[in-house]
Every structure is written in C-alpha cells, then in structure tokens.
Motif scaffolding. Structure first.
Motif, PDB file in Angstrom:
ATOM      1  N   SER A 211      81.379  89.867  21.618  1.00  0.00           N
ATOM      2  CA  SER A 211      80.161  90.198  20.869  1.00  0.00           C
ATOM      3  C   SER A 211      80.274  89.779  19.408  1.00  0.00           C
ATOM      4  O   SER A 211      79.300  89.329  18.806  1.00  0.00           O
ATOM      5  N   PHE A 212      81.479  89.913  18.838  1.00  0.00           N
ATOM      6  CA  PHE A 212      81.650  89.611  17.426  1.00  0.00           C
ATOM      7  C   PHE A 212      82.259  88.240  17.168  1.00  0.00           C
ATOM      8  O   PHE A 212      81.950  87.609  16.161  1.00  0.00           O
ATOM      9  N   ALA A 213      83.114  87.769  18.052  1.00  0.00           N
ATOM     10  CA  ALA A 213      83.830  86.514  17.808  1.00  0.00           C
ATOM     11  C   ALA A 213      83.102  85.295  18.353  1.00  0.00           C
ATOM     12  O   ALA A 213      83.317  84.181  17.867  1.00  0.00           O
ATOM     13  N   GLN A 214      82.235  85.486  19.371  1.00  0.00           N
ATOM     14  CA  GLN A 214      81.592  84.330  19.989  1.00  0.00           C
ATOM     15  C   GLN A 214      80.074  84.433  19.993  1.00  0.00           C
ATOM     16  O   GLN A 214      79.401  83.615  20.616  1.00  0.00           O
ATOM     17  N   ARG A 215      79.529  85.414  19.324  1.00  0.00           N
ATOM     18  CA  ARG A 215      78.090  85.512  19.093  1.00  0.00           C
ATOM     19  C   ARG A 215      77.880  85.524  17.576  1.00  0.00           C
ATOM     20  O   ARG A 215      78.705  86.070  16.840  1.00  0.00           O
ATOM     21  N   PRO A 216      76.790  84.967  17.103  1.00  0.00           N
ATOM     22  CA  PRO A 216      76.617  84.829  15.644  1.00  0.00           C
ATOM     23  C   PRO A 216      76.166  86.109  14.938  1.00  0.00           C
ATOM     24  O   PRO A 216      75.386  86.053  13.983  1.00  0.00           O
ATOM     25  N   LEU A 217      76.627  87.261  15.379  1.00  0.00           N
ATOM     26  CA  LEU A 217      76.239  88.532  14.766  1.00  0.00           C
ATOM     27  C   LEU A 217      76.558  88.569  13.276  1.00  0.00           C
ATOM     28  O   LEU A 217      75.694  88.874  12.449  1.00  0.00           O
ATOM     29  N   LEU A 218      77.807  88.266  12.931  1.00  0.00           N
ATOM     30  CA  LEU A 218      78.247  88.412  11.549  1.00  0.00           C
ATOM     31  C   LEU A 218      77.576  87.388  10.634  1.00  0.00           C
ATOM     32  O   LEU A 218      77.099  87.734   9.554  1.00  0.00           O
ATOM     33  N   PHE A 219      77.554  86.134  11.060  1.00  0.00           N
ATOM     34  CA  PHE A 219      76.927  85.093  10.245  1.00  0.00           C
ATOM     35  C   PHE A 219      75.444  85.398  10.042  1.00  0.00           C
ATOM     36  O   PHE A 219      74.905  85.269   8.940  1.00  0.00           O
ATOM     37  N   PHE A 220      74.793  85.825  11.098  1.00  0.00           N
ATOM     38  CA  PHE A 220      73.360  86.123  11.065  1.00  0.00           C
ATOM     39  C   PHE A 220      73.052  87.242  10.084  1.00  0.00           C
ATOM     40  O   PHE A 220      72.151  87.135   9.241  1.00  0.00           O
ATOM     41  N   VAL A 221      73.800  88.336  10.166  1.00  0.00           N
ATOM     42  CA  VAL A 221      73.492  89.501   9.337  1.00  0.00           C
ATOM     43  C   VAL A 221      73.925  89.295   7.892  1.00  0.00           C
ATOM     44  O   VAL A 221      73.297  89.804   6.960  1.00  0.00           O
ATOM     45  N   GLY A 222      74.985  88.521   7.676  1.00  0.00           N
ATOM     46  CA  GLY A 222      75.492  88.342   6.325  1.00  0.00           C
ATOM     47  C   GLY A 222      74.706  87.366   5.481  1.00  0.00           C
ATOM     48  O   GLY A 222      74.522  87.572   4.276  1.00  0.00           O
ATOM     49  N   PHE A 223      74.219  86.286   6.104  1.00  0.00           N
ATOM     50  CA  PHE A 223      73.628  85.203   5.325  1.00  0.00           C
ATOM     51  C   PHE A 223      72.143  84.961   5.584  1.00  0.00           C
ATOM     52  O   PHE A 223      71.513  84.213   4.836  1.00  0.00           O
ATOM     53  N   MET A 224      71.571  85.588   6.621  1.00  0.00           N
ATOM     54  CA  MET A 224      70.198  85.245   6.949  1.00  0.00           C
ATOM     55  C   MET A 224      69.283  86.472   7.034  1.00  0.00           C
ATOM     56  O   MET A 224      68.223  86.506   6.433  1.00  0.00           O
ATOM     57  N   LEU A 225      69.695  87.498   7.754  1.00  0.00           N
ATOM     58  CA  LEU A 225      68.832  88.668   7.901  1.00  0.00           C
ATOM     59  C   LEU A 225      68.585  89.358   6.570  1.00  0.00           C
ATOM     60  O   LEU A 225      67.499  89.875   6.314  1.00  0.00           O
ATOM     61  N   THR A 226      69.592  89.378   5.699  1.00  0.00           N
ATOM     62  CA  THR A 226      69.501  90.128   4.445  1.00  0.00           C
ATOM     63  C   THR A 226      69.012  89.284   3.277  1.00  0.00           C
ATOM     64  O   THR A 226      69.154  89.684   2.113  1.00  0.00           O
ATOM     65  N   GLU A 227      68.417  88.124   3.538  1.00  0.00           N
ATOM     66  CA  GLU A 227      67.844  87.321   2.451  1.00  0.00           C
ATOM     67  C   GLU A 227      66.752  88.120   1.754  1.00  0.00           C
ATOM     68  O   GLU A 227      65.796  88.579   2.387  1.00  0.00           O
ATOM     69  N   PRO A 228      66.831  88.318   0.425  1.00  0.00           N
ATOM     70  CA  PRO A 228      65.919  89.245  -0.260  1.00  0.00           C
ATOM     71  C   PRO A 228      64.451  88.850  -0.211  1.00  0.00           C
ATOM     72  O   PRO A 228      63.579  89.716  -0.144  1.00  0.00           O
ATOM     73  N   LEU A 229      64.154  87.553  -0.269  1.00  0.00           N
ATOM     74  CA  LEU A 229      62.752  87.140  -0.306  1.00  0.00           C
ATOM     75  C   LEU A 229      62.030  87.386   1.004  1.00  0.00           C
ATOM     76  O   LEU A 229      60.803  87.341   1.061  1.00  0.00           O
ATOM     77  N   THR A 230      62.771  87.627   2.073  1.00  0.00           N
ATOM     78  CA  THR A 230      62.133  87.867   3.370  1.00  0.00           C
ATOM     79  C   THR A 230      62.437  89.265   3.885  1.00  0.00           C
ATOM     80  O   THR A 230      62.468  89.500   5.094  1.00  0.00           O
ATOM     81  N   LEU A 231      62.646  90.212   2.955  1.00  0.00           N
ATOM     82  CA  LEU A 231      62.882  91.609   3.330  1.00  0.00           C
ATOM     83  C   LEU A 231      61.736  92.478   2.829  1.00  0.00           C
ATOM     84  O   LEU A 231      61.151  92.203   1.778  1.00  0.00           O
ATOM     85  N   PRO A 232      61.431  93.564   3.535  1.00  0.00           N
ATOM     86  CA  PRO A 232      60.473  94.544   3.004  1.00  0.00           C
ATOM     87  C   PRO A 232      61.101  95.272   1.822  1.00  0.00           C
ATOM     88  O   PRO A 232      62.335  95.287   1.674  1.00  0.00           O
ATOM     89  N   PRO A 233      60.302  95.903   0.963  1.00  0.00           N
ATOM     90  CA  PRO A 233      60.820  96.444  -0.299  1.00  0.00           C
ATOM     91  C   PRO A 233      61.600  97.748  -0.197  1.00  0.00           C
ATOM     92  O   PRO A 233      62.445  98.011  -1.037  1.00  0.00           O
ATOM     93  N   ARG A 234      61.338  98.587   0.802  1.00  0.00           N
ATOM     94  CA  ARG A 234      61.948  99.909   0.874  1.00  0.00           C
ATOM     95  C   ARG A 234      63.073  99.945   1.891  1.00  0.00           C
ATOM     96  O   ARG A 234      63.055  99.238   2.900  1.00  0.00           O
ATOM     97  N   ARG A 235      64.056 100.835   1.638  1.00  0.00           N
ATOM     98  CA  ARG A 235      65.229 100.893   2.506  1.00  0.00           C
ATOM     99  C   ARG A 235      64.864 101.313   3.928  1.00  0.00           C
ATOM    100  O   ARG A 235      65.378 100.747   4.887  1.00  0.00           O
ATOM    101  N   TRP A 236      63.975 102.298   4.067  1.00  0.00           N
ATOM    102  CA  TRP A 236      63.637 102.742   5.421  1.00  0.00           C
ATOM    103  C   TRP A 236      62.965 101.619   6.197  1.00  0.00           C
ATOM    104  O   TRP A 236      63.163 101.495   7.420  1.00  0.00           O
ATOM    105  N   GLN A 237      62.184 100.797   5.498  1.00  0.00           N
ATOM    106  CA  GLN A 237      61.573  99.650   6.164  1.00  0.00           C
ATOM    107  C   GLN A 237      62.635  98.632   6.581  1.00  0.00           C
ATOM    108  O   GLN A 237      62.560  98.043   7.663  1.00  0.00           O
ATOM    109  N   GLN A 238      63.619  98.424   5.721  1.00  0.00           N
ATOM    110  CA  GLN A 238      64.692  97.486   6.041  1.00  0.00           C
ATOM    111  C   GLN A 238      65.519  97.965   7.227  1.00  0.00           C
ATOM    112  O   GLN A 238      65.914  97.165   8.083  1.00  0.00           O
ATOM    113  N   LEU A 239      65.770  99.274   7.309  1.00  0.00           N
ATOM    114  CA  LEU A 239      66.546  99.813   8.425  1.00  0.00           C
ATOM    115  C   LEU A 239      65.775  99.688   9.736  1.00  0.00           C
ATOM    116  O   LEU A 239      66.338  99.331  10.781  1.00  0.00           O
TER     117      LEU A 239
END
Length: 513
Positions: A211-239
């Motif tokens: 799940s972690f070594a052969q699926r792009p979970l870490l790369f995806f969450v570290g460099f793409m999902l958390t891009e600020p310009l494409t996130l909602p403004p509030r923490r509860w929305q982000q969660l």
C-alpha cells in the motif's frame, strides 16, 4: 534569542531551529527543492541498478518535462499578457517527470510532450478569475490518458525511492502544516487498498507494505493533494476533502471511459475545493499606507470585488515584481480588517533588512495593483461565544487579532489579550487596542511603560515562562489559548502556555510567515 522567547532544550530547540531554517523558504520553493533532490536521487538509483529505465532515458525525460513545461508556460503567459510563474512551471515539470514512464519510444515521448503542454494550458484555460481550478500536472496527465498516447504510471511509487521520498514528504507536510489532512487521506486510502490486497490473499504485513511502497500514496499526498491553490480554505473542509479523495483514490471502478486513477481522484477533489473556497484571484489596488510603529506599516487595498474571509484568516499575495530569491514571489499576510469593510488591510513588519517582497510593497504608490491568489487559515475563535480565550501576540503577531477586534467578535466574549513587544513605541495598533473593550496586557522587553490606557504586564527581566504566564492569567486552564508571532516565538510561547496549564492551544501557523 528574542526577548519574548522562553529557553528551549531538546526537541523544542530542534523544532525551533527547523522552523527557522524552513521559514527562509516559501512552500513553493521548498517543494521545488525537494522534487529536484528526488529527481537527482532517481538518477543515482538508476546508475546503481536500483531502477531500470536507463540513465539516458531518464535524463531525456527530465529535460523534456522541465523544458517543455517551462517554455509552454512562458509562451502562454505572453499570449494572455500575464507574468509567468517560472517556479510553478518547474514544479509541474518535475511532477510530470515522476508521473510518466521515462522512454524514448515515439508514442511515449509524444504523450509526455502533450501532457506538459496541457498542464501549462490548464493554468490559463481551466482557470477562474486568474486562479487555476485543477492541479496542472494531474489535468495534463488525465487528458493525455484519454487520448491513448500515454498513461501516467506514477513510477515514483517504488520501494527504492522510499529512502528519500518519505523524509521529503514529511518535510513538506511539516512546512505546510498539513499533517492532519495527510493522515486522514492516508488512513482512508491505505485501509481500502490493504483490505483489497488481503482479499487477494496477501498477508497483512505484505498488504500494508505494498500500500505504501508500490502505490503512490505518499507522493500523491505530499506533493499534489496538499497544493494550496487547489484546497478549500478551512481545516474541516480540507479533512472532509481528504477523506473523499482517499475513497475515490483507492476504490477500483471503471465507468465508460473513466477508470480509477490517482489523477482522476485529485481532479474531483480540486473541483470540490473550488466550489467550497474563495473562487478566483482578486485584484487589489493600493488605497494607502500608514506607519503603525517605527518598524511596522499597514497597507490598505481596495479589492476588485468583495473578499470572503473569516476573522483570523490570511491572504496570499502574488508579487511578480519580486526579483528572484529563495522565497519566491508569493507571500501570505494576516487580514486585519473586518469582513464587512470595503478595504482589505495587512499589517507588515518593515524594519531593516527589508525582504524583496516587502520592498515591493513599500514601493507601491496609491493606485498600483497586486493580485491576491487565495484566502485560508483556521486561526478563528471558538464557535461557542461563551468560551473564554487568551490571545497572545509576539510583536507583529498582533495582526490576526485585529480582524477579531474590528469585526466585533470579542465584544461579548471573556477575552484577554497579551501583547509582547520590544518597547512601548513598538506596540502596533495602540488606538485599536484602547477601544477593544477587552482586557489588554502589554509586556515590553525593555520595561518601558505601554501607551496610555493599556495595562502593563509585570516585567521582572526574565523571559515569559509557564509560571509567569499563569501569574498574569490565573484562569488560563479554562481558556482557549491563541498564539501568534514568528515561528520561533510561537514555539516558545506554546511551550509556556502548556507549562501554565493550558489545555487547548491554537497557533497561527500559516505557510510563508
């Protein structure tokens, strides 16, 4: 060490040093450096035989991704008559480098080239009021996959890359303060993937490893999902967004021409975030400035349209006039006005040495324009108006509290504001504090008396520790505590609040302080 800090040892000292080092770089510059390091590491791995693409293929692939995204971005910026954001284009190029398989096959090269151009084009064509809606790399990869020329393989998800990928991701998430969001996504997605692999007959350990070594979970969450310009403004929305994207990321599906893929999950998340947040950039026209203290200045801007924000949030400014430096051209500043006011205001420390970005702000004349790209942050008051609060500000850290004061959010609340300043003439917003209607304590490092009508917090020549804080605010354990200031001051004051018995502590930890 600043006069408002408490002595730090062990982990506190290490965290303070890390905050100081990372504070020299904007989030965008840090991501660029981390991705560039990972690209160099991948070439070393291939030379050592841990990857099998071939060094010439990888070098050609890297040059193609970086060169074409950079060139196409500059060409499109000239076409649309806007200043190109070179740092952003290089990040996009590096992301595509890790998404597509390095190859010299003509069809593969054509597909990668198409993805690069489409990624750049998405910043302009799939944008609303100057703000791109979708992650450019994901958009380019998704559309390219539909053409059949090439398909994103996310080859960064390989065990050999984990040695540097994991610390790189953790560093970025620490800098962006998105650990909780990343955890929600990771837990949801990993649980679904692991359950699927267990049903396929793998052992629990092997299923979790894959799940972690052969699926792009870490790369995806570290460099793409958390891009600020494409996130909602509030923490509860982000969660909530992280949970939804985690499900779409991990659950297999195939509906017509749409099939499960990380880029499809991310694009859905981007669309949901766009619908929830401040849609599009806003042009700000300078209305005027005023000196708050010898070392701080307030800037007032007239927005091209009303700005939606909650008191305590920040705004990111894009300052293309900034000459290249390690912090890039984007900066974030706390909003000091009320959401009901016509003007948008920021209080900024402008003491020497002045950074390139602040020099640009100081050079602005009334009528000059800058662009605001986003609004965000969760440094907001508790929903329960009866919940007492303690607001601690170190120097210019007073700025987010001004928005609470000007909006009237503290009038009916039991609130204490403790301001730590170097001297009496460095107390910013003294007039506003006098009219605040709440208990205000001022503690100066040089022992000078605060401005008239502001209470003095006893000064005995020592730094503010837990015992001193509890003496100033005996009921601190019953209050929600808010701490704002430089990263080093925030780390020290948070520790003092904990020592004093505070149970809930909120910090102004927006990126790019």
């Amino acid at each position: 060490m600043s006069p408002v800090e408490t002595p730090r040892t062990g982990p506190d000292l290490s965290i303070g040093r890390l905050d100081t080092v990372l504070g020299r770089y904007t989030m965008y510059r840090l991501i660029l450096l981390v991705l560039a390091t990972l690209a160099g590491y991948s070439l070393v791995l291939d030379a050592l035989g841990w990857l099998t693409f071939g060094v010439p293929e990888m070098l050609g692939h890297l040059v193609l991704c970086l060169g074409l995204t950079y060139a196409s971005n500059r060409a499109l910026a000239a076409l649309f008559r806007v200043r190109p954001h070179s740092e952003s284009s290089l990040i996009t190029g590096l992301l595509l480098y890790f998404l597509f398989w390095p190859s010299f096959a003509p069809m593969d090269v054509a597909g990668v080239a198409l993805a690069c151009v489409l990624a750049s084009a998405s910043k302009y064509a799939l944008a609303w009021r100057g703000r791109h809606v979708f992650n450019p790399a994901a958009a380019g990869a998704f559309v390219t996959g539909l053409t059949g020329l090439n398909i994103a393989t996310w080859w960064a998800a390989t065990p050999a890359m984990l040695l540097l990928l994991l610390p790189g991701v953790l560093l970025v998430l620490y800098r962006t303060r998105k650990f909780l969001m990343a955890t929600v996504f990771t837990v949801v997605a990993a649980a679904i993937i692991t359950a699927e692999l267990l049903q396929a007959g793998l052992s629990a350990g092997m299923a979790l490893w894959q799940s972690f070594a052969q699926r792009p979970l870490l790369f995806f969450v570290g460099f793409m999902l958390t891009e600020p310009l494409t996130l909602p403004p509030r923490r509860w929305q982000q969660l909530a967004l992280a949970a939804v994207v985690g499900v779409v990321f991990a659950v297999p599906y195939n509906v017509g021409f749409l099939a499960n893929s990380p880029e499809a999950a991310l694009l859905l998340g981007n669309l949901l975030a766009f619908l929830a947040g401040q849609r599009g950039s806003v042009t700000l026209r300078l209305a005027g400035t005023r000196a708050l203290t010898p070392s701080t200045t307030e800037f007032s801007f007239e927005p091209s349209r009303p700005v939606r924000f909650v008191p305590g949030q920040y705004m990111e400014l894009d300052l293309p006039q900034v000459k290249s430096d390690r912090k890039g051209r984007r900066r974030v500043f706390s909003l000091t006005g009320s959401p009901d006011e016509r003007l948008v205001k920021f209080g900024v420390r402008t003491a020497e040495p002045v950074s390139p970005a602040k020099r640009v702000l100081l050079s602005l004349k009334p009528g000059d324009k800058v662009t605001a790209t986003s609004v965000g942050g969760d440094f907001v008051l508790p929903r329960n108006p009866r919940k007492p609060v303690l607001l601690i500000a170190a120097g210019i850290g007073i700025t987010p509290y001004l928005s609470h004061l000007s909006s009237g959010g503290l009038r009916e609340r039991d609130a204490v504001l403790l301001l730590l300043a170097r001297s009496a003439d460095e107390v910013a917003y003294a007039e506003e504090l006098r009219a605040a209607g709440i208990r205000v304590l001022v503690r100066t490092a040089d022992g000078s008396a605060p401005p008239p009508d502001l209470a003095t917090a006893a000064w005995d020549g020592t730094r503010l520790d837990g015992e001193a804080l509890r003496a100033l605010v005996p009921d601190i354990a019953d209050r929600d505590v808010y701490v704002s200031g430089s990263p080093a001051s925030v780390a020290a004051l948070r520790r003092a609040a904990r020592q004093a018995g505070a149970r809930r502590i909120h910090v102004d930890s927006f990126s790019g302080y």
